[in-house]
Scaffold this motif. Structure first.
Motif, PDB file in Angstrom:
ATOM      1  N   LEU A  43     -14.227 -16.338  28.223  1.00 37.21           N
ATOM      2  CA  LEU A  43     -13.693 -15.154  28.863  1.00 37.21           C
ATOM      3  C   LEU A  43     -13.096 -15.490  30.220  1.00 37.21           C
ATOM      4  O   LEU A  43     -12.036 -14.996  30.594  1.00 37.21           O
ATOM      5  N   VAL A  44     -13.779 -16.351  30.976  1.00 36.78           N
ATOM      6  CA  VAL A  44     -13.273 -16.760  32.282  1.00 36.78           C
ATOM      7  C   VAL A  44     -11.935 -17.468  32.134  1.00 36.78           C
ATOM      8  O   VAL A  44     -11.000 -17.255  32.930  1.00 36.78           O
ATOM      9  N   THR A  45     -11.817 -18.312  31.110  1.00 31.19           N
ATOM     10  CA  THR A  45     -10.554 -19.011  30.866  1.00 31.19           C
ATOM     11  C   THR A  45      -9.438 -18.021  30.563  1.00 31.19           C
ATOM     12  O   THR A  45      -8.315 -18.148  31.075  1.00 31.19           O
ATOM     13  N   MET A  46      -9.731 -17.028  29.766  1.00 31.75           N
ATOM     14  CA  MET A  46      -8.733 -16.027  29.418  1.00 31.75           C
ATOM     15  C   MET A  46      -8.293 -15.241  30.645  1.00 31.75           C
ATOM     16  O   MET A  46      -7.103 -14.994  30.862  1.00 31.75           O
ATOM     17  N   ILE A  47      -9.248 -14.866  31.491  1.00 35.74           N
ATOM     18  CA  ILE A  47      -8.916 -14.115  32.699  1.00 35.74           C
ATOM     19  C   ILE A  47      -8.095 -14.982  33.650  1.00 35.74           C
ATOM     20  O   ILE A  47      -7.113 -14.527  34.254  1.00 35.74           O
ATOM     21  N   HIS A  48      -8.483 -16.256  33.774  1.00 33.48           N
ATOM     22  CA  HIS A  48      -7.790 -17.154  34.696  1.00 33.48           C
ATOM     23  C   HIS A  48      -6.351 -17.404  34.271  1.00 33.48           C
ATOM     24  O   HIS A  48      -5.449 -17.510  35.118  1.00 33.48           O
ATOM     25  N   ASN A  49      -6.115 -17.482  32.964  1.00 32.47           N
ATOM     26  CA  ASN A  49      -4.773 -17.814  32.470  1.00 32.47           C
ATOM     27  C   ASN A  49      -3.864 -16.597  32.345  1.00 32.47           C
ATOM     28  O   ASN A  49      -2.676 -16.750  32.047  1.00 32.47           O
TER      29      ASN A  49
ATOM     30  N   LEU B   3     -11.922  -7.614  31.770  1.00 30.87           N
ATOM     31  CA  LEU B   3     -10.935  -7.491  30.702  1.00 30.87           C
ATOM     32  C   LEU B   3     -10.379  -6.073  30.604  1.00 30.87           C
ATOM     33  O   LEU B   3      -9.330  -5.857  29.993  1.00 30.87           O
ATOM     34  N   GLY B   4     -11.086  -5.087  31.189  1.00 29.99           N
ATOM     35  CA  GLY B   4     -10.579  -3.722  31.155  1.00 29.99           C
ATOM     36  C   GLY B   4      -9.250  -3.590  31.878  1.00 29.99           C
ATOM     37  O   GLY B   4      -8.303  -2.963  31.377  1.00 29.99           O
ATOM     38  N   ALA B   5      -9.154  -4.195  33.072  1.00 30.81           N
ATOM     39  CA  ALA B   5      -7.901  -4.134  33.827  1.00 30.81           C
ATOM     40  C   ALA B   5      -6.794  -4.901  33.110  1.00 30.81           C
ATOM     41  O   ALA B   5      -5.630  -4.471  33.113  1.00 30.81           O
ATOM     42  N   ILE B   6      -7.154  -6.031  32.490  1.00 29.98           N
ATOM     43  CA  ILE B   6      -6.147  -6.797  31.752  1.00 29.98           C
ATOM     44  C   ILE B   6      -5.651  -5.998  30.542  1.00 29.98           C
ATOM     45  O   ILE B   6      -4.465  -6.033  30.201  1.00 29.98           O
TER      46      ILE B   6
END
Length: 459
Positions: free
Chosen positions: A2-8, A151-154
């Motif tokens: 999840l951190v990777t997804m948010i970072h990218n 992930l809500g904001a994304i």
């Protein structure tokens, strides 16, 4: 993952709206950000702060087709700290601050009386193991839960009101949003799943979905097994003479079948099963959490105080469920313009922030938007009920300081039972250890065994 997804992800939350032809910017910061140009009409007033909106969308730079829907006057953010401290912290949108705080309180304290949670604690070898396990589980929950919350904001970035996928209710108006029509956004209930399956890398999205399903299954089977055990131990055991200590395990297993069928029926008929989880914790918070604390933090807990506290809390919760106003939006009424619900379409003119002649723009003072204030007190009942139970418990406990007001019959439903090796006058059920240990999880010790041994170690 999840951190990777948010970072990218390039945008962690939707920025200020770039707009479209005729869109005026609310402040100089947004104007400079998007290289805005002077509006043809210099009399456009910002409905929120009363300032003039003199800078407009740059069609030369961004094109005549427009970039977005102009839904965000100000930038969104993954975390908006004012949302938990100020009723108008999400302006120009309403903030369900009362319900949000009540939900946090319900989940934090109501979960203490959850059967599956207690079963895991009771299965621990020692009290120290139980405490350590709870602390580790809490830390892991933070590590997993915090990235999911981001992930809500994304999700709003890809499927929010400023995207091409957004849809709006035509026959709606809003004064604070300056929209005579199309004021109500229709959010996509499947947006988060679409984010994981369409926007995220396939491996990350798949593992997130697997994690969600695994967590759901763990919660469901734990609750079903706990209900079967409680039905066997606490109900059938007290049905005089029809249940033996050897049949308790079989009864617990058989009881799990109808409980599973009931759970499946509820899940198939009710789409928001996550809300039902909050309701379940709400029920136990209103009724049994206060006696649970009283059992551990009073020198001589009173059975009568516990019983009356349960009845008072549960009764208060049921009464407030029907007595408090509820409109279904879960937003408590506050005296702010953000807390007005949308009304029917007010005009066919342009919104008041469009760069159009004043005669072509909507004037809310002339054509009023028939809005109604949000009025939903959901959450207040969840907070008031345990307070009533606490008052009743403390009052009865004080009245019984010199002796019980009502002496419960020995051998009745309120009499506890002990296992082999615990001794005492309540040892009439000695010999049940083998059966009870099987129900609690095989050869592991039960909670009463742990409590007894802990007392011996302290001595």
């Amino acid at each position: 993952m999840l951190v990777t997804m948010i970072h990218n992800t390039e945008q962690k939350a939707p920025p200020q709206s770039t707009g479209f032809v005729g869109y005026s910017y609310p402040d100089d910061e947004t104007c400079e950000l998007y290289d805005g140009v002077d509006c043809d009409n210099q009399d456009i007033v910002n409905a929120i702060d009363g300032t003039l909106r003199t800078c407009c969308y740059n069609a030369t730079k961004y094109g005549a087709a427009g970039v977005d829907n102009g839904a965000y006057l100000y930038a969104d953010a993954p975390v908006i700290h004012a949302a938990m401290t100020k009723p108008d912290g999400l302006t120009p949108f309403p903030n369900a601050i009362v319900f949000n705080w009540a939900t946090i309180f319900v989940l934090a304290f109501g979960n203490l009386a959850a059967l599956d949670f207690q079963a895991r604690c009771m299965a621990s070898k020692t009290p120290r193991v139980a405490v350590t396990g709870c602390l580790i589980a809490g830390c892991l929950t933070f590590l997993v839960g915090i990235p999911f919350s981001y992930l809500g904001a994304i999700t709003r970035t890809y499927y929010g009101p400023d995207t091409a996928r957004a849809s709006f209710e035509t026959d709606t108006c809003s004064t604070i949003l300056e929209l005579p029509t199309c004021a109500l956004w229709n959010p996509d209930s499947l947006a988060f799943l679409k984010l994981l399956t369409h926007e995220a890398p396939p491996v990350l999205g798949a593992w997130c979905l697997v994690g969600i399903v695994a967590a759901s299954m763990s919660t469901c089977d734990g609750a079903i097994l706990a209900m079967g055990t409680v039905f066997s131990h606490n109900i059938m055991r007290n049905v005089g003479g029809c249940v033996t200590k050897k049949s308790l395990l079989m009864i617990a297993r058989l009881a799990s079948v109808p409980f599973a069928l009931i759970a499946a029926a509820i899940a198939s008929l009710h789409k928001s099963t996550g809300y039902l989880l909050i309701v379940a914790f709400d029920v136990v918070l209103a009724s049994v959490v206060v006696p649970l604390f009283g059992c551990f933090y009073t020198k001589k807990p009173s059975p009568l105080a516990a019983l009356l506290s349960i009845l008072a809390g549960a009764t208060t919760r049921v009464i407030l469920q029907f007595a408090l106003p509820r409109d279904g939006f879960l937003i408590a009424p506050f005296n702010y313009p953000e807390f007005m619900n949308v009304g029917p379409a007010a005009s066919s003119l342009y919104p008041s922030f469009f760069d159009e002649p004043i005669d072509a723009r909507w004037d809310p003072s002339e054509e009023k938007c028939d809005e109604v204030q949000f009025n939903d007190w959901s959450g207040v009942d969840s907070l008031v009920s345990p307070v009533v139970g606490l008052i009743v418990f403390v009052s009865v406990q004080f009245l019984e300081r010199n002796g019980p007001l009502i002496a419960f019959k020995e051998g009745g439903l309120f009499e506890g039972y002990l296992k082999d090796g615990q001794g005492g006058d309540l040892g009439k059920n000695q010999g049940d250890e083998e059966s009870d240990s099987e129900i609690q999880g095989g050869e592991g010790e039960t909670s009463l065994n742990v409590t007894a041994r802990a007392g011996e170690e302290e001595e």
